[in-house]
Design a protein around this motif. Structure first.
Motif, PDB file in Angstrom:
ATOM      1  N   SER A  37       4.970  75.875  90.914  1.00 16.13           N
ATOM      2  CA  SER A  37       5.737  77.042  91.357  1.00 16.13           C
ATOM      3  C   SER A  37       7.210  76.699  91.558  1.00 16.13           C
ATOM      4  CB  SER A  37       5.146  77.591  92.657  1.00 16.13           C
ATOM      5  OG  SER A  37       3.798  77.991  92.477  1.00 16.13           O
ATOM      6  N   LEU A  38       7.481  75.503  92.064  1.00  9.79           N
ATOM      7  CA  LEU A  38       8.866  75.070  92.240  1.00  9.79           C
ATOM      8  C   LEU A  38       9.528  74.748  90.907  1.00  9.79           C
ATOM      9  CD1 LEU A  38       8.446  72.732  95.352  1.00  9.79           C
ATOM     10  CD2 LEU A  38       9.401  75.046  95.307  1.00  9.79           C
ATOM     11  N   LEU A  51      12.533  75.713  84.644  1.00 13.43           N
ATOM     12  CA  LEU A  51      12.199  75.809  83.222  1.00 13.43           C
ATOM     13  C   LEU A  51      12.537  77.170  82.628  1.00 13.43           C
ATOM     14  CD1 LEU A  51       8.774  73.920  83.182  1.00 13.43           C
ATOM     15  CD2 LEU A  51      11.033  73.052  82.541  1.00 13.43           C
ATOM     16  N   GLY A  52      13.089  78.056  83.444  1.00 14.94           N
ATOM     17  CA  GLY A  52      13.506  79.357  82.948  1.00 14.94           C
ATOM     18  C   GLY A  52      12.413  80.400  82.876  1.00 14.94           C
ATOM     19  N   ALA A  53      11.227  80.112  83.450  1.00 15.75           N
ATOM     20  CA  ALA A  53      10.134  81.080  83.393  1.00 15.75           C
ATOM     21  C   ALA A  53      10.325  82.218  84.394  1.00 15.75           C
ATOM     22  CB  ALA A  53       8.807  80.381  83.659  1.00 15.75           C
ATOM     23  N   THR A  54      10.914  81.927  85.551  1.00 23.85           N
ATOM     24  CA  THR A  54      11.179  82.922  86.589  1.00 23.85           C
ATOM     25  C   THR A  54      12.567  82.650  87.171  1.00 23.85           C
ATOM     26  OG1 THR A  54      10.257  81.578  88.390  1.00 23.85           O
ATOM     27  CG2 THR A  54       8.718  82.990  87.181  1.00 23.85           C
ATOM     28  N   ASP A  55      12.980  83.507  88.104  1.00 22.67           N
ATOM     29  CA  ASP A  55      14.205  83.214  88.831  1.00 22.67           C
ATOM     30  C   ASP A  55      13.872  82.385  90.074  1.00 22.67           C
ATOM     31  OD1 ASP A  55      13.286  84.988  90.863  1.00 22.67           O
ATOM     32  OD2 ASP A  55      14.228  86.681  89.850  1.00 22.67           O
ATOM     33  N   ALA A  56      14.899  82.034  90.820  1.00 25.03           N
ATOM     34  CA  ALA A  56      14.723  81.133  91.964  1.00 25.03           C
ATOM     35  C   ALA A  56      13.914  81.759  93.090  1.00 25.03           C
ATOM     36  CB  ALA A  56      16.087  80.693  92.484  1.00 25.03           C
ATOM     37  N   TRP A  57      13.834  83.074  93.125  1.00 25.29           N
ATOM     38  CA  TRP A  57      13.094  83.727  94.202  1.00 25.29           C
ATOM     39  C   TRP A  57      11.608  83.381  94.169  1.00 25.29           C
ATOM     40  CZ3 TRP A  57      15.085  85.633  98.396  1.00 25.29           C
ATOM     41  CH2 TRP A  57      16.394  86.095  98.400  1.00 25.29           C
ATOM     42  N   PHE A  58      11.083  83.104  93.012  1.00 23.61           N
ATOM     43  CA  PHE A  58       9.659  82.760  92.933  1.00 23.61           C
ATOM     44  C   PHE A  58       9.363  81.462  93.672  1.00 23.61           C
ATOM     45  CE2 PHE A  58       6.125  80.616  90.634  1.00 23.61           C
ATOM     46  CZ  PHE A  58       5.120  81.507  90.992  1.00 23.61           C
ATOM     47  N   ALA A  59      10.207  80.476  93.499  1.00 23.33           N
ATOM     48  CA  ALA A  59      10.013  79.208  94.206  1.00 23.33           C
ATOM     49  C   ALA A  59      10.116  79.399  95.709  1.00 23.33           C
ATOM     50  CB  ALA A  59      11.042  78.188  93.734  1.00 23.33           C
ATOM     51  N   LEU A  60      11.043  80.262  96.140  1.00 24.61           N
ATOM     52  CA  LEU A  60      11.256  80.467  97.571  1.00 24.61           C
ATOM     53  C   LEU A  60      10.125  81.284  98.193  1.00 24.61           C
ATOM     54  CD1 LEU A  60      13.146  80.114  99.992  1.00 24.61           C
ATOM     55  CD2 LEU A  60      14.285  82.247  99.306  1.00 24.61           C
ATOM     56  N   THR A  61       9.741  82.391  97.562  1.00 27.10           N
ATOM     57  CA  THR A  61       8.735  83.282  98.148  1.00 27.10           C
ATOM     58  C   THR A  61       7.318  82.729  98.051  1.00 27.10           C
ATOM     59  OG1 THR A  61       8.624  84.479  96.044  1.00 27.10           O
ATOM     60  CG2 THR A  61      10.103  85.358  97.746  1.00 27.10           C
ATOM     61  N   SER A  62       7.064  81.903  97.040  1.00 18.52           N
ATOM     62  CA  SER A  62       5.712  81.352  96.889  1.00 18.52           C
ATOM     63  C   SER A  62       5.479  80.128  97.776  1.00 18.52           C
ATOM     64  CB  SER A  62       5.450  80.968  95.440  1.00 18.52           C
ATOM     65  OG  SER A  62       6.318  79.920  95.021  1.00 18.52           O
ATOM     66  N   LEU A  63       6.538  79.589  98.340  1.00 11.62           N
ATOM     67  CA  LEU A  63       6.416  78.362  99.120  1.00 11.62           C
ATOM     68  C   LEU A  63       5.504  78.523 100.341  1.00 11.62           C
ATOM     69  CD1 LEU A  63       7.287  75.419  99.251  1.00 11.62           C
ATOM     70  CD2 LEU A  63       9.295  76.132 100.584  1.00 11.62           C
ATOM     71  N   PRO A  64       5.680  79.562 101.186  1.00  9.73           N
ATOM     72  CA  PRO A  64       4.758  79.712 102.332  1.00  9.73           C
ATOM     73  C   PRO A  64       3.306  79.927 101.901  1.00  9.73           C
ATOM     74  CG  PRO A  64       6.714  81.074 102.612  1.00  9.73           C
ATOM     75  CD  PRO A  64       6.731  80.586 101.206  1.00  9.73           C
TER      76      PRO A  64
END
Length: 425
Positions: free
Chosen positions: A325-326, A331-344
């Motif tokens: 997820s991070l 790799l350009g698959a998503t924007d940075a929000w995915f790494a942040l919101t999926s972390l919890p």
């Protein structure tokens, strides 16, 4: 020697059940061992009179009954749990009674039975993941292709599950979780099951090939073969079956992605990796409380053969999900929000896997399994909300902008497998 004879008898029972689905009679030469029947279930005993002699009938479970008598007595086998009435007469009279003693499967089976045969819940999950892959792909949305992809994927998944049940009838009969399946209970004949699987499989492949594109059809057919011919028999021989089964679960979202874009790129690999890793904490937690069932049926699962490995693998792959997820934005698959919101979300999933690793009991495994059912759809929603392109983007613009993106050259696949790829995006 006993194991070899037992396996041979199981093969004879299944093959004869396919040819004559409900009723058949063997001589003692079929060699159904009394010791094997007693070992499976020594508590359920019937008595049946034949020619004035007392015969003991061992009922193995709710679906199969074996009559073990003297060398001259016939062996009567029922796949619906019913026993023929007591008879006093010659062997010919007993054979005459059988035609009236056994229930027959109706030719026009209920539609609900076919849904159960296809494992409709599992099939629905496969369809949902393929739909998610289509929705997450950075290309324009076409309702017709989306619907055809969903239907074709569902038909192939239903065919795979039907074939799986056909092969596993003798083993499903020994597990409390599966002994009420339609083939085990005799609600459908094996001929019905094979016919349904053939029609669904051919129909699903044709829909994907001619209605979507050749790559999606190739992936769907590969998944069917992988599930039925490799994963299903491997369950009885090696714990590697879990890794093979995880590949089966990772392919449907890629099919949806390919149906939308026409090729496999970095985003599809990220999505497949997430689904692949998710299978391990989900299934390992589920199998932990099913160890008696799997052991009784002879399935070689990690929870049965190597409990320590089962716990470690569940923890490792939850950590892997967090890492993937991070990595997705980089790799350009998503924007940075995915790494942040999926972390919890991933952190709590890892915490439950850690609790399962440290204190492996029914409570910790059940919590991990239940949260896995919530974790996957939430993670997919976050992935969808973080995609870089949406349905209002023109397809021509997408092709122009992504022509330099790293992907998989599928031209060789199309040349090897002459499938229809005319509808690729």
């Amino acid at each position: 020697m006993v194991t070899c004879v037992t396996k041979m008898n199981i093969f004879v029972i299944r093959f004869s059940h396919f040819i004559r689905p409900i009723k058949f009679t063997y001589s003692q030469k079929a060699s159904i061992l009394k010791s094997h029947a007693t070992k499976v279930n020594p508590n359920f005993v019937f008595f049946h009179n034949l020619n004035g002699a007392r015969r003991t009938v061992k009922k193995i479970d709710d679906s199969i009954a074996l009559s073990v008598g003297s060398a001259k007595a016939p062996i009567l086998i029922s796949f619906d749990g019913k026993l023929p009435p007591a008879a006093t007469g010659s062997l010919e009279e007993v054979k005459g009674l059988q035609s009236d003693s056994w229930a027959k499967t109706p030719l026009s089976a209920n539609f609900q039975l076919y849904l159960r045969l296809s494992k409709i819940r599992l099939t629905s999950l496969v369809v949902v993941t393929s739909m998610a892959g289509y929705a997450m792909a950075p290309a324009s949305f076409d309702l017709t292709t989306f619907a055809l992809c969903s239907v074709g994927t569902g038909l192939l998944a239903g065919a795979s599950n039907s074939i799986n049940q056909f092969f596993e009838v003798p083993f499903d009969a020994q597990m409390s979780r599966t002994r009420n399946r339609v083939l085990v209970k005799g609600m459908l004949t094996p001929l019905h099951a094979v016919s349904f699987a053939t029609i669904a499989g051919v129909g699903g492949f044709a829909i994907l090939n001619f209605g979507v594109n050749g790559i999606a059809a190739f992936l769907g057919l590969s998944n069917l073969i992988l599930y039925t011919c490799i994963y299903t028999p491997m369950k009885r021989y090696s714990i590697l079956n879990t890794w093979v089964g995880s590949v089966v679960g990772a392919i449907p979202p890629v099919m949806g992605w390919v149906a939308c874009t026409g090729h496999v790129d970095t985003g599809a690999w990220i999505l497949a990796a997430l689904l692949y890793a998710w299978q391990f904490p989900h299934f390992n937690a589920l199998s932990w409380n099913l160890r008696p069932d799997y052991s009784r049926a002879g399935y070689r699962m990690m929870a049965v053969t190597d409990p320590q490995l089962c716990r470690r693998v569940a923890l490792r792959y939850t950590i892997g999900i967090a890492g993937i997820s991070l990595l997705a934005p980089a790799l350009g698959a998503t924007d940075a929000w995915f790494a942040l919101t999926s972390l919890p979300l991933n952190a709590y999933f890892t915490f439950l896997a850690w609790k399962f690793y440290k204190n492996s009991d029914s409570n910790s495994s059940r919590k991990l399994f239940r949260f896995s059912l919530l974790h996957l759809p939430l993670l997919m929603v976050l992935f969808l909300l973080s995609k870089k392109r949406w349905i209002f983007m023109e397809k021509d613009d997408y092709i122009k902008n992504t022509s330099k993106m790293p992907g998989v050259d599928t031209s060789s696949l199309i040349n090897i497998f002459p499938l229809n790829a005319s509808k690729s995006a």
